[in-house]
Enzyme design. Structure first.
Site: not given
Lengths: 148, 419
Positions: B136, B239
């Site tokens: 990422h 998350k």
């Protein structure tokens, strides 16, 4: 949410499938790159200018149907116009895709097919990218344009 | 919340009761226009169970006070709740001690914290930091900034056409100048689950510490930082079915002790004079200023919630669902999955003929289906696979086969529009 066909009108789908004025422009006078980091849309606009008139406009790049069709229809819409006329069309187009209340300006002609975009705020950036890039090109602003 | 909430104890402790799980997430009963919401963008953020919402509300309504300061009872209770949340996160990640857990804003801040403290004090000119192609942007840019500042070199381990890490290339890139390996546990755009234990073994064989980005992995599988052997592990609360604005960094105690502070301010000091400031002990040394107290306590409730469901049922449920979704999506004409590693979890990234991902996203949204479209903050992955963007459906414990059917149904509408 309005009908999808309002957004994906046949003219838009057609210009997405077969974009007009697509490809490099030999001997371009002005050029600018635009990108939309969120979507990964990237395009470059090249123009030829004679006596203050856009005699040729072409684009290259990749993007979603809305951004590609917008670039394609824009090249048709501004070719043969003066720089000032092109700037005025930019303003009208901007209102068309962002202002929910604005009546559709009949002088926009085929560009009016993008009126459906105003109901999809997340897609306004896609429709407007080519126009911002064109403005950067004619204003001789060579920084990469971003709609973010 | 009872100890076994969400598991169907009458049949098997390893079967997840979809209905009971879904009932605990208020947002899942909402609609988009006139369609029931199908939420398949869990890799971006997960929805929140009622117990997390109630914990946040209760904290602000009945327990709010600043921590580590007041002598009054309310402040002591807030401090205990905040430190209790740290202990819960430590248990969740199987850290040996709560002092190895630093609260951060998110995983991104965890990585930046390590880059700015461990990195700046360890990495010098000509040294190397190793990452991979599937990182990422949050596990790329902090290292680029560090390398630029220090004149160090960023090395990138390539990935295969299926989206697997090339371990031989990792070995080849590990050298005498390597100061850190920073690698994702589970790719957010491909779903690949990396063999972290093996990466750690190879790096440690050369005395190179390893940071693991667990943003995606930690809500799909049990994470045991001691079993993995990693030196740093970062997670983000939103998350983990928890609040936004709170995350955690696990750091091996010996490393945390040796690292300089991250930000200066209150709470991270033990004494301040204009001549000399001494720093507080870990983990407080890294938590300057009033932290996100409510967020930390909410995260504590979230990891307790996950534990009460149990990774046994979660993994089994998501594995079945991934298989179902993989079969259903590959049967869609013109659809191609990006990321087909044998070891993968809960993420289906795809392209559909020449239809741009953004158009797919808009059209399926009109059917009430929320998926992510774009480069997913992994532009090098898009470049690696030669696509400008993908559409991505990502699963969580509350998703069902019906959600997948709705997605597949919505994709047929894409065909109708684009012909």
């Amino acid at each position: 949410m309005s009908d999808l066909r309002d957004l994906y009108q046949e003219v838009i789908l057609d210009h997405n499938r077969s974009p007009r004025n697509f490809g490099p422009l030999e001997g371009a006078d002005l050029q600018a790159d635009g990108h939309n980091p969120l979507c990964g849309d990237q395009l470059s606009i090249a123009v030829k200018v004679e006596d203050g008139v856009l005699t040729d406009v072409r684009f290259e790049g990749s993007g979603c149907a809305i951004s590609k069709a917008s670039a394609s229809l824009m090249t048709e819409g501004v070719k043969g116009k003066s720089l000032d006329e092109a700037r005025a069309i930019f303003e009208q187009f901007h209102r068309l895709v962002t202002d929910q209340e604005a009546p559709v300006d009949p002088s926009l002609g085929k560009l009016a097919v993008f009126a459906g975009v105003r109901d999809y705020p997340a897609r306004v950036k896609c429709a407007i990218l080519a126009w911002h890039t064109l403005r950067a090109a004619v204003d001789d602003n060579h920084d990469i344009v971003s709609t973010e | 919340m009872t100890g076994v909430a969400g598991t169907k104890t009458t049949h098997s402790a390893h079967v997840l009761d979809e209905t009971r799980i879904r009932e605990q997430f208020p947002i899942l009963s909402s609609t988009v226009g006139d369609r029931p919401l199908v939420y398949l963008d869990n890799a971006a953020t997960t929805q929140k169970p009622r117990v997390v919402l109630d914990t946040l509300s209760r904290y602000y309504a009945a327990e709010n006070a600043n921590i580590h300061r007041g002598v009054y009872q309310l402040s002591q209770a807030a401090t205990e709740a905040y430190e209790g949340a740290r202990a819960k996160v430590a248990r969740f990640l199987h850290a040996s001690d709560p002092s190895e857990i630093v609260f951060t804003r998110n995983a991104t801040e965890g990585i930046n914290l390590v880059a700015q403290t461990f990195g700046r004090s360890t990495v010098g000119a000509g040294d190397e930091v190793v990452i991979s192609t599937m990182e990422h942007h949050s596990n790329i840019v902090p290292w680029q900034l560090l390398c630029e500042e220090k004149g160090a070199v960023l090395k990138v381990v390539p990935i295969s056409d299926r989206g697997e890490l090339d371990l031989d290339e990792l070995d080849a890139l590990l050298g005498p100048r390597t100061k850190l390996v920073s690698i994702v546990h589970m790719s957010n755009s491909l779903g690949t689950v990396n063999p972290v234990r093996e990466v750690v073994e190879r790096a440690h064989a050369r005395n190179v510490p390893v940071l693991v980005d667990g943003s995606q992995a930690a809500y799909h599988m049990k994470v045991d930082v001691q079993a993995l052997g990693c030196d740093f592990y970062v997670v983000t609360g939103h998350k983990l079915y928890g609040p936004t604005g709170i995350g955690a960094l696990y750091g091996r105690r010996t490393l945390l002790d040796a690292m300089p502070p991250y930000q200066g301010g209150g709470d991270m000091i033990s004494s301040v004079t204009f001549e000399k400031t001494t720093y507080n002990e870990v983990p407080h040394k890294f938590e300057a200023g009033t932290p996100h107290i409510a967020g930390a306590i909410g995260l504590g409730a979230a990891v307790d919630f996950i534990a009460s469901v149990g990774f046994g049922p979660i993994v089994a449920h998501e594995r079945r669902l991934l298989e179902y979704a993989t079969n259903a999506l590959t049967a869609v004409p013109g659809l191609r999955l990006i990321g087909t590693a044998p070891q993968k979890a809960s993420i289906l990234s795809f392209v559909l003929d020449d239809v741009h991902a953004h158009d797919i996203g808009t059209i399926v949204d009109t059917e009430g289906v929320a998926i992510r479209t774009g480069h997913h903050c992994t532009q090098p992955v898009m470049d690696r696979f030669g696509v400008p963007a993908t559409a991505r459906a990502s699963l969580a414990m509350y998703n069902t086969a019906d959600d997948i059917d709705r997605l597949v149904g919505a994709l047929t509408k894409v065909r109708e529009v684009f012909g």
